[in-house]
Design a protein around this motif. Structure first.
Motif, short mmCIF file in Angstrom:
data_model
loop_
_atom_site.label_atom_id
_atom_site.label_comp_id
_atom_site.label_asym_id
_atom_site.label_seq_id
_atom_site.Cartn_x
_atom_site.Cartn_y
_atom_site.Cartn_z
N ALA A 184 125.19 52.74 30.79
CA ALA A 184 123.90 52.78 31.49
C ALA A 184 124.09 52.35 32.94
N GLY A 185 123.38 53.02 33.84
CA GLY A 185 123.35 52.62 35.24
C GLY A 185 124.64 52.84 35.98
N SER A 186 125.49 53.70 35.47
CA SER A 186 126.71 54.00 36.24
C SER A 186 127.08 55.46 36.03
N ALA A 187 127.34 56.14 37.13
CA ALA A 187 127.72 57.56 37.01
C ALA A 187 129.24 57.67 36.99
N VAL A 188 129.89 56.97 37.92
CA VAL A 188 131.35 56.98 37.97
C VAL A 188 131.80 55.54 38.07
N ARG A 189 132.72 55.12 37.19
CA ARG A 189 133.20 53.75 37.27
C ARG A 189 134.72 53.75 37.24
N PHE A 190 135.31 53.18 38.29
CA PHE A 190 136.76 53.00 38.33
C PHE A 190 137.07 51.61 37.79
N SER A 191 137.99 51.51 36.83
CA SER A 191 138.37 50.19 36.34
C SER A 191 139.85 49.97 36.64
N THR B 210 144.86 52.86 38.93
CA THR B 210 146.03 53.10 39.79
C THR B 210 146.61 54.46 39.43
N PHE B 211 146.70 55.34 40.40
CA PHE B 211 147.19 56.69 40.13
C PHE B 211 148.29 57.07 41.12
N ALA B 212 149.22 57.91 40.64
CA ALA B 212 150.28 58.39 41.54
C ALA B 212 150.37 59.91 41.40
N TRP B 213 151.03 60.53 42.37
CA TRP B 213 151.17 62.00 42.27
C TRP B 213 152.26 62.36 41.28
N GLU B 214 153.28 61.52 41.15
CA GLU B 214 154.32 61.82 40.17
C GLU B 214 154.49 60.61 39.28
N GLN B 215 154.97 60.84 38.06
CA GLN B 215 155.00 59.80 37.05
C GLN B 215 155.70 58.53 37.54
N ASP B 216 156.83 58.68 38.26
CA ASP B 216 157.53 57.48 38.70
C ASP B 216 157.38 57.29 40.21
N GLY B 217 156.46 58.05 40.81
CA GLY B 217 156.32 57.97 42.27
C GLY B 217 155.54 56.74 42.69
N ASN B 218 155.32 56.59 44.00
CA ASN B 218 154.53 55.46 44.50
C ASN B 218 153.05 55.74 44.26
N ALA B 219 152.33 54.67 43.96
CA ALA B 219 150.91 54.84 43.69
C ALA B 219 150.20 55.28 44.96
N ALA B 220 149.36 56.30 44.82
CA ALA B 220 148.61 56.77 45.99
C ALA B 220 147.29 56.02 46.10
N ILE B 221 146.73 55.64 44.94
CA ILE B 221 145.58 54.73 45.00
C ILE B 221 145.86 53.57 44.04
N ARG B 222 145.57 52.33 44.48
CA ARG B 222 145.95 51.16 43.68
C ARG B 222 144.73 50.32 43.36
N ASP B 223 144.67 49.90 42.10
CA ASP B 223 143.70 48.90 41.64
C ASP B 223 142.30 49.12 42.20
N VAL B 224 141.82 50.34 42.11
CA VAL B 224 140.48 50.59 42.61
C VAL B 224 139.48 50.22 41.54
N THR B 225 138.55 49.34 41.86
CA THR B 225 137.48 49.03 40.92
C THR B 225 136.18 49.30 41.67
N LEU B 226 135.43 50.27 41.16
CA LEU B 226 134.23 50.72 41.88
C LEU B 226 133.18 51.07 40.85
#
Length: 1550
Positions: free
Chosen positions: A648-655, A658-674
């Motif tokens: 309830a009360g949330s459309a998109v929630r980041f918990s 952390t995502f990367a473009w490749e499995q062992d690559g560098n994270a492109a976005i880190r620890d986003v909580t929104l």
């Protein structure tokens, strides 16, 4: 055994003496048992399976038809005859004992006919209501019944009939069987399946019709009457549709892939063990850490390796599941493969029956005492063998080609589906081009392989069998012949390799030539204005000369290889026979041996030729297998990190995402909580590379999850940064597969500011948009992309900087009407990535990203108060934006506004006042451009309604010209004329000589073999033997030499034709008027130079050669048969008539089907390319299924045209081979009839030639249809060789030397129009321009400013009036004389590939000093001196390696170098920055002070210091005076000046 049978029949079962007499017959007992039981046995083994549909089917029976009733009535009558016969037996039994056979046979027949009734009823459950088993059974019973039939007839003629009732019953029963056989030849179609039958008659066709492809005839007739369209082509059977094929393939693929993956795991474990430390397993963690180390070490290595382009296994990512693809394909198509094998085995066996029968036939003719019936039997058997062989072969081929297209379809479908589910990492491994290649090239290779895959086992089998049989004929001396064959293979291989290198060299020349041609056509206007055509013509001809030199060499090589190939069969027989005769005196060559051997050698040729080809196909397919396996076993997208839980009360929630473009690559976005509220507008901002787009991709599930998750509630709509537009109508692009809701659609169009654009597009929202949105401007694409999202009515909108491509004021409009708090989407959740700061105060929430993490977020006011990164960011960018808006003067607007037609109707009303100027100027430019675009897109039409009709008309005209026969013949003649009639004559004579020698050597051979009869019981004289071998050899060699002579000549002749045709085409295209280039798409002209010239160069000579040799081969065979049996001439006439008609019908259909295939093939690839480039959009909207379906539809359309083409080939082959079989039959039959008068040798010759004719007949049709398809190229080239030319370049009347010396121009009532059917553009202009006067020409768009320059250069010819320069009427002199005397600095700077010097002075007229002087004046000297090659600096295509400004300066240098008395300056609009513009203006003022200068101005600043200004309006001069005077007069000019913010003439000197 025979005793038991004799007891069973009560008469003799077998006695050889029955056959050893002229009126041979079979014993009655044999007739009653064996001949009855063979067909019945066949039937009872196979019939029960025919009843299965009855038991299994849930479908209801189809209704009763007339045919069905007739069949059942006939079968019932048969039952009655059998019952009557049984009754007779019982009646006879009362008179005395009756043999058992009289009871058993009728009882068997009763059971059989009952079964027939049942089977015919059971077939009502099937779509195809005719049973193949029954049909074969009828043939068998009729064949076996012929023998008792003729015995009974013969007996009845000799003596009165003993057993009348049985006699009558037999004939009744035989007659009924014959009727049933005839009836079952027709297709029995139930009324309810009529519709299906209309869509595809194949499903309801009878057995006979399927075997002979008779059901296809109606299509062939249709194709003969009118060119086939794709709608005429029949639908595919359901099991051949892409969907069905792919379902089966996918099921097998999954299981095979699992096994392969398990194997892969094993391999990896093994590898790890080898790499791991010795005490592996003692501590797990140690091993793990080591793995990680290994991985880390590998990363940098991998990058290095990738650069080199090695394909070595550099660690885990490179290894992939192997070896599953072939297994899957075999498993999916095993039924097809097995059937094809069965047919091929029967065919291969029968191939070897014919030579044996030939041997028997020759023996029969040579033996005086043989009985006539034997000869007739052999003739009939030869015919039957040939017919069955041909039926089997055609079924086999049909299956193979079907397998080919089905394999291709499954693979393409698999690749397509894979591309939709592929993970980002896998996607990076292959570019779009590579993937399309997998589809086109690799799938095609599999198709080629599938067509001939069975040759892999069949060829060796045939070769072995031939050798075995030959050994039986000639003993070990066969090895000499085979050795010759084997020796010829490497020679051929060598020639092929050599030819390949020449081809590769020539490809480079061809590319080079095409590059220049494309450039010439793109810059044709410049070439014309500067009169540079000759120099470029010379360049093209130089390259063409190289190309033709290689072509001649290639043709010579080809003729040598043809020579070798033709010598092969002859050399082989010469070697074998010579060795055979020389080895031993007692070996005498008789007709049986010689001609059996020759026909076996002929059998050998085909497998020997195909085996290497199949092996090369296999090698290629192997490479493709690896590529496809790697692609199809790639990782799929893993969307497990995207949750869809209701919160309830949330459309998109980041918990903590952390995502990367490749499995062992560098994270492109880190620890986003929104947490994003439903219905809020959130802006995402940050510097370049801070991860804004990555955040978007993570939400779409395109990235690899490392930890955390994202929860999304509701459907998504996505607008990417670069708009993705499909090749469909504008409306389809916006609706994007949803339901059409007209009101909402209109609302969306209005909100996205698309309505003004629709007015500009030729067909409104029904305008077809080219690939990648080619006919829309950047801003329009972006707005269409936005409209698609808005229309989709999703819950959450992810907008990746959609406002960057549009103009500021349009952006503002879109924000207000769509995205902002009052826009269409106010109730939706909107996540907006943006760079523009002006909107930030109006958003609910701002997220600031830095290096992939959220540095702060909150509302605008909070963030400003925080004084953090955001407020610094604002200070940095905000000031810049304000500066820009303050100095919004005309100049800035002019410095390059890329948006094309956006401002035509302006959505913004509340702009600042100072913007009005920019607006009007932009509007000017954009209207000008949009007009230009429209004139380009409409090409030759002036109304909107016309284009489709017009285009269709063109297409039809082209086809019509192709279709008629007469034109064709003139085309052949035209080509032969280009070859040279003398050449042609000698080439034909060479071929005639070759075949004369061929017939001669064969007749000599037949005479030689008759020696065995002449010298029957005496020793064979050696000199006679040597003479025989010598002459045979000489004739063979002369045959080959004639051929070599003909092919060498044809190589010369055809290259000459190529040279002549290209030369004429090129010179004519360069002399075509400009209007031709305006109305003809460049692609079409380029195609003439690429594809059609290629056809003339390489394909036509090949086709011509093979056609002549096929034709000659057939003629010579027929001559040989006629020499042996003159009566054969009577048979030839009906056969050739039949042949001709089949040919005519087939060729028109086949050609059209080929065309349809290529037309329907490109949509598959373009749709795929489009899908791959728009993947993220398709996935975001969740439209994968729809695209898969679309792909299936496109595939099926192509499949059905290819399938139809395959069937048309089989249809033809069956009919022609039947002609061939008849030729064999008649040549044998006539030999039997004329037995007494013929020698064995000549019979052997005529029949063995006839056996060979079948394949040649087939080839003749193939080559004829190829030749007909290809000769169209001559027609198309010729069409452009006869384009109307512009006025001659140089005429008799030359202008005086040094003209124009003063540079005075007079227009006298000058009128002009672009094309005869259009209105006047200049409507009678009269004015005088004095010597060295500077005149500016201004006017709104379309006033006729540019037409003025075109008139001076006579790009447009006058419709009335004249232009006089220095007392010479320019219409009276040659174009080059005129154009060389004027100079123009054109609007768009066009440069050509070549050196810089070539671009300035293509004819090398000026010295280097002069060139440097010009460069210095053009401010380019320092730049050119800085280049390593200076003047020889290579300019790349269209001058890409120079900046736009530099290109404009090069054009200025061109003009300075020419230094003519009259300069026309067509002012560049947006291309040039202010600095360059300033340079050009000053140079012109100083360097051209003593010239007459006409400036066509788009900005008024540049012409305010002219002596006079000419104002044009609607093709007339409305004002012509000095600028000061015009400003004071309140006219058009002063209004324009006011718009541009100019008040006095002085204030504007730049």
């Amino acid at each position: 055994m025979s005793a038991a049978l004799e007891k069973f029949c009560g008469s003799v079962f077998w006695n050889d003496s029955y056959l050893a007499r002229p009126d041979a017959d079979l014993p009655v007992c044999f007739q009653q048992t064996v001949l009855v039981w063979i067909p019945l046995g066949f039937f009872w083994i196979l019939a029960p399976w025919q009843l299965l549909p009855m038991c299994k089917s849930r479908a209801k029976k189809s209704s009763v038809t007339k045919l069905y009733i007739i069949k059942q009535v006939l079968a019932a009558l048969l039952v009655l005859t059998a019952v009557a016969e049984l009754a007779l037996a019982f009646v006879d039994a009362e008179q005395g004992a009756v043999p058992a056979v009289q009871y058993t046979n009728p009882s068997l027949y009763i059971a059989t006919w009952m079964m027939v009734l049942l089977v015919q009823d059971a077939r009502r459950f099937c779509l195809r209501r005719d049973s193949g088993v029954l049909f074969c059974f009828w043939i068998l019973t009729l064949l076996c019944g012929i023998l008792p039939f003729q015995s009974l007839v013969r007996k009845a003629l000799q003596e009165p009939i003993s057993d009348l009732p049985r006699f009558i019953l037999f004939f009744i029963s035989y007659g009924l069987q014959l009727l049933l056989f005839l009836v079952s030849g027709f297709s029995d179609i139930a009324p309810e399946t009529k519709e299906i039958g209309k869509k595809n008659p194949e499903v309801t066709a009878s057995f006979l019709s399927s075997v002979t492809f008779q059901w296809y005839s109606s299509m062939v007739f249709k194709g003969y009457r009118k060119p086939l369209e794709i709608e005429d082509v029949w639908e595919l059977k359901d099991e051949d549709k892409t969907k069905a094929l792919y379902t089966a393939f996918e099921k097998n693929m999954k299981t095979a892939m699992q096994k392969a993956r398990a194997e892969l795991e094993k391999r990896k474990r093994k590898k790890r063990r080898q790499e791991g430390d010795p005490d592996h397993g003692s501590s797990m963690s140690k091993a793990q850490s080591q793995d990680i180390l290994v991985l880390e070490e590998r990363q940098p290595k991998k990058k290095k390796k990738k650069k080199k382009g090695d394909n070595e296994d550099s660690g885990p990512p490179k290894d992939y599941p192997k070896g599953w693809l072939m297994k899957t394909l075999v498993k999916t198509f095993q039924q097809n493969l097995l059937l094809a094998v069965a047919f091929k085995v029967v065919h291969d066996a029968l191939v070897f029956v014919s030579p044996q029968l030939l041997k028997l036939l020759i023996a029969f003719v040579s033996d005086e005492d043989s009985f006539a019936w034997q000869g007739y039997l052999y003739a009939i058997l030869l015919f039957l063998a040939a017919v069955i062989q041909s039926l089997c072969l055609q079924q086999h081929f049909s299956l193979c080609f079907q397998l080919g297209i089905n394999v291709r379809a499954s693979l393409i479908a698999a690749i397509y589906k894979k591309s939709l589910t592929m993970s980002g990492a896998t996607r990076k491994e292959s570019t779009v081009g590579e993937t399309v290649n997998l589809m086109s090239a690799d799938a095609q290779r599999f198709m080629d392989l599938a067509n001939f895959i069975h040759q892999l086992w069949s060829s060796p089998l045939q070769i072995i069998l031939s050798i075995v049989f030959l050994w039986g004929e000639l003993g070990p001396s066969v090895l000499a012949g085979i050795a010759t064959l084997v020796l010829l293979l490497p020679i051929n291989a060598f020639l092929v390799a050599k030819a390949k290198t020449i081809q590769e060299r020539n490809m480079k020349n061809k590319d080079e030539r095409m590059k220049i041609m494309t450039e010439i056509l793109n810059g044709i206007k410049i070439l014309k204005l500067f009169a540079w055509e000759p120099s470029f013509e010379k360049r093209v001809n130089e390259i063409r000369a190289h190309e033709l030199k290689n072509l001649v060499n290639f043709s010579y090589l080809q003729s040598v290889s043809v020579f070798v190939f033709t010598c092969a069969p002859f050399l082989v027989s010469l070697a074998s026979f010579a060795v055979y005769v020389l080895v031993d005196e007692n070996n005498i060559l008789d007709a049986q041996k010689a001609f059996t051997a020759i026909s076996l050698f002929n059998v050998l040729r085909f497998p020997m030729a195909t085996l290497p080809m199949v092996i090369s196909f296999l090698v290629q397919a192997n490479v493709s297998t690896a590529r496809l396996e790697r692609y199809l076993s790639g990782e799929d997208l893993d969307t497990s990190a995207i949750h869809h839980n209701p919160i309830a009360g949330s459309a998109v929630r980041f918990s903590e995402a952390t995502f990367a473009w490749e499995q062992d690559g560098n994270a492109a976005i880190r620890d986003v909580t929104l947490d994003i509220m439903p219905g809020s507008l959130v802006a995402v901002v940050g510097a370049v590379g801070s991860g804004k787009s990555s955040l978007v991709s993570a939400m779409l599930g395109e990235m690899e999850n490392i930890k955390g998750h994202i929860n999304i509630q509701g459907s998504l709509a996505y607008v990417p940064q670069q708009a993705w537009i499909q090749n469909a109508t504008l409306k389809d692009n916006i609706i994007f597969g949803s339901e059409l809701d007209e009101a909402r659609y209109q609302q969306v169009l209005k909100a996205c500011a698309l309505l003004p654009d629709l007015e500009l597009l030729p067909a409104g929202d029904q305008t077809e948009i080219g690939e990648k949105g080619i006919n829309l401007s950047g801003g329009q694409k972006q707005r269409v992309s936005l409209a698609r999202a808005v229309y989709s009515n999703a819950d959450i909108y992810i907008l990746d900087d959609p406002l960057s491509a549009v103009d500021a004021h349009v952006g503002k409009y879109l924000f207000e009407h769509v995205l902002g708090p009052k826009g269409l989407l106010q109730k939706k959740t909107r996540i907006l990535v943006t760079h523009s700061i002006s909107f930030l105060p109006q958003v609910d929430n701002i997220v600031v990203l830095a290096a992939g993490a959220v540095s702060e977020h909150g509302s605008y006011s909070t963030l400003l108060a925080n004084k953090g990164a955001f407020s610094q960011f604002l200070n940095l960018y905000g000031n810049q934006e304000e500066d820009v808006s303050e100095e919004n003067t005309a100049a800035v607007a002019l410095a390059g506004d890329e948006e094309e037609a956006d401002e035509a109707v302006d959505p913004c009303t509340e702009e600042h006042t100072e913007d009005v100027v920019t607006m009007t100027l932009k509007r000017e430019a954009s209207i000008r451009r949009s007009k230009l675009n429209r004139s380009l897109s409409k090409k030759s039409t002036s109304f909107q309604e016309e284009p489709p009709k017009k285009l269709k008309g063109q297409q039809l005209i082209e086809k019509e010209a192709v279709e008629t026969g007469r034109v064709k013949f003139s085309m052949y003649l035209r080509y032969l004329r280009a070859v040279g009639l003398c050449f042609t004559f000698w080439i034909v004579m060479g071929y005639v000589g070759q075949y004369a020698a061929y017939v001669g050597s064969n007749l000599w051979l037949s005479d030689w073999t008759d020696d065995s009869v002449r010298y029957q019981n005496q020793t064979y004289p050696t000199q006679q033997r040597d003479l025989r071998i010598g002459v045979f050899g000489a004739l063979g060699v002369s045959q080959a030499l004639f051929l070599l002579f003909a092919t060498m000549l044809s190589a010369q002749g055809t290259v000459r034709a190529s040279r002549v045709m290209h030369q004429q085409l090129l010179s004519n295209i360069l002399r075509a008027p400009m209007s031709f280039f305006d109305t003809t798409p460049i692609g079409r002209i380029v195609n003439r130079f690429a594809k059609d010239i290629f056809t003339v160069d390489e394909t036509i000579p090949m086709s011509f050669r093979s056609w002549i040799s096929c034709f000659m081969a057939i003629i010579s065979t027929l001559i040989v048969i006629c020499l042996a049996t003159p009566f054969f001439t009577v048979v030839i006439i009906p056969l050739s008539i039949f042949y001709y008609f089949v040919l005519r019908f087939y060729v028109s259909t086949s050609r059209q089907l080929r065309r349809l295939d290529s037309v329907t093939r490109s949509p598959i690839y373009s749709h795929f390319g489009e899908t791959v480039s728009g993947l993220s959009v398709i996935r975001a909207y969740g439209h994968q299924e729809r695209f898969l379906k679309q792909n299936e539809i496109t595939m099926d359309i192509n499949q059905k045209s290819v399938y139809s083409w395959i069937v048309s080939n089989r249809w033809l082959a069956i009919r022609l081979e039947f002609v061939g079989s008849l030729v064999v039959f008649f040549s044998a039959l006539l030999a039997v009839i004329a037995k007494g008068t013929l020698e064995g040798g000549i019979v052997g010759l005529s029949v063995s030639s006839a056996l060979n004719v079948t394949q040649t007949l087939n080839w003749l049709v193939r080559t004829s249809s190829e030749l007909e398809t290809n000769i169209v190229a001559v027609e198309r080239v010729h069409e452009y060789m006869t384009v109307k030319n512009e006025a001659p370049w140089v005429t008799k009347k030359r202008p005086p030397h040094g003209w124009p010396s003063r540079g005075e121009i007079q227009f006298v009532d000058y009128k002009v129009r672009y094309r005869p059917e259009l209105d006047l553009v200049l409507q009678g202009i009269t004015c005088n321009i004095g010597s060295t006067e500077k005149v500016g020409v201004v006017g709104r768009t379309g006033a006729g400013k540019s037409s003025l320059t075109n008139c001076l250069f006579r790009v447009l010819e006058a419709a009335g009036g004249k232009i006089i320069i220095d007392d010479v009427d320019i219409a009276t002199i040659g174009l080059h004389d005129l154009r060389k005397s004027l100079t123009i600095i054109p609007q768009d700077p066009v440069l050509f590939t070549g050196t810089l010097r070539m671009n300035l002075d293509p004819f090398d007229q000026y010295s280097d000093e002069e060139v440097w002087k010009a460069l210095e004046l053009a401010h380019l000297k320092t730049f050119v001196q800085g280049l390593p090659e200076r003047l020889l600096h290579l300019v790349s295509e269209a001058g890409e390696n120079l900046s736009v400004g530099q290109r404009q300066l090069v054009c200025l240098a061109r003009a300075l170098l020419r230094k003519a008395k009259i300069l026309i300056l067509d002012e560049a609009t947006a291309a040039v920055d202010l600095e360059t513009d300033h340079l050009i203006q000053t140079t012109i003022r100083s360097a051209f002070a003593d010239c007459t200068v006409l400036t066509i101005a788009h900005r008024l600043h540049t012409i305010m210091d002219s002596n006079r200004v000419m104002v044009l309006h609607a093709g007339q001069i409305v004002e012509f005076d000095s600028p000061e005077q015009l400003l004071m007069k309140q006219g058009i000019f002063s209004a324009m000046a006011k718009d541009a913010g100019i008040t006095t003439a002085e204030s504007t000197a730049l």
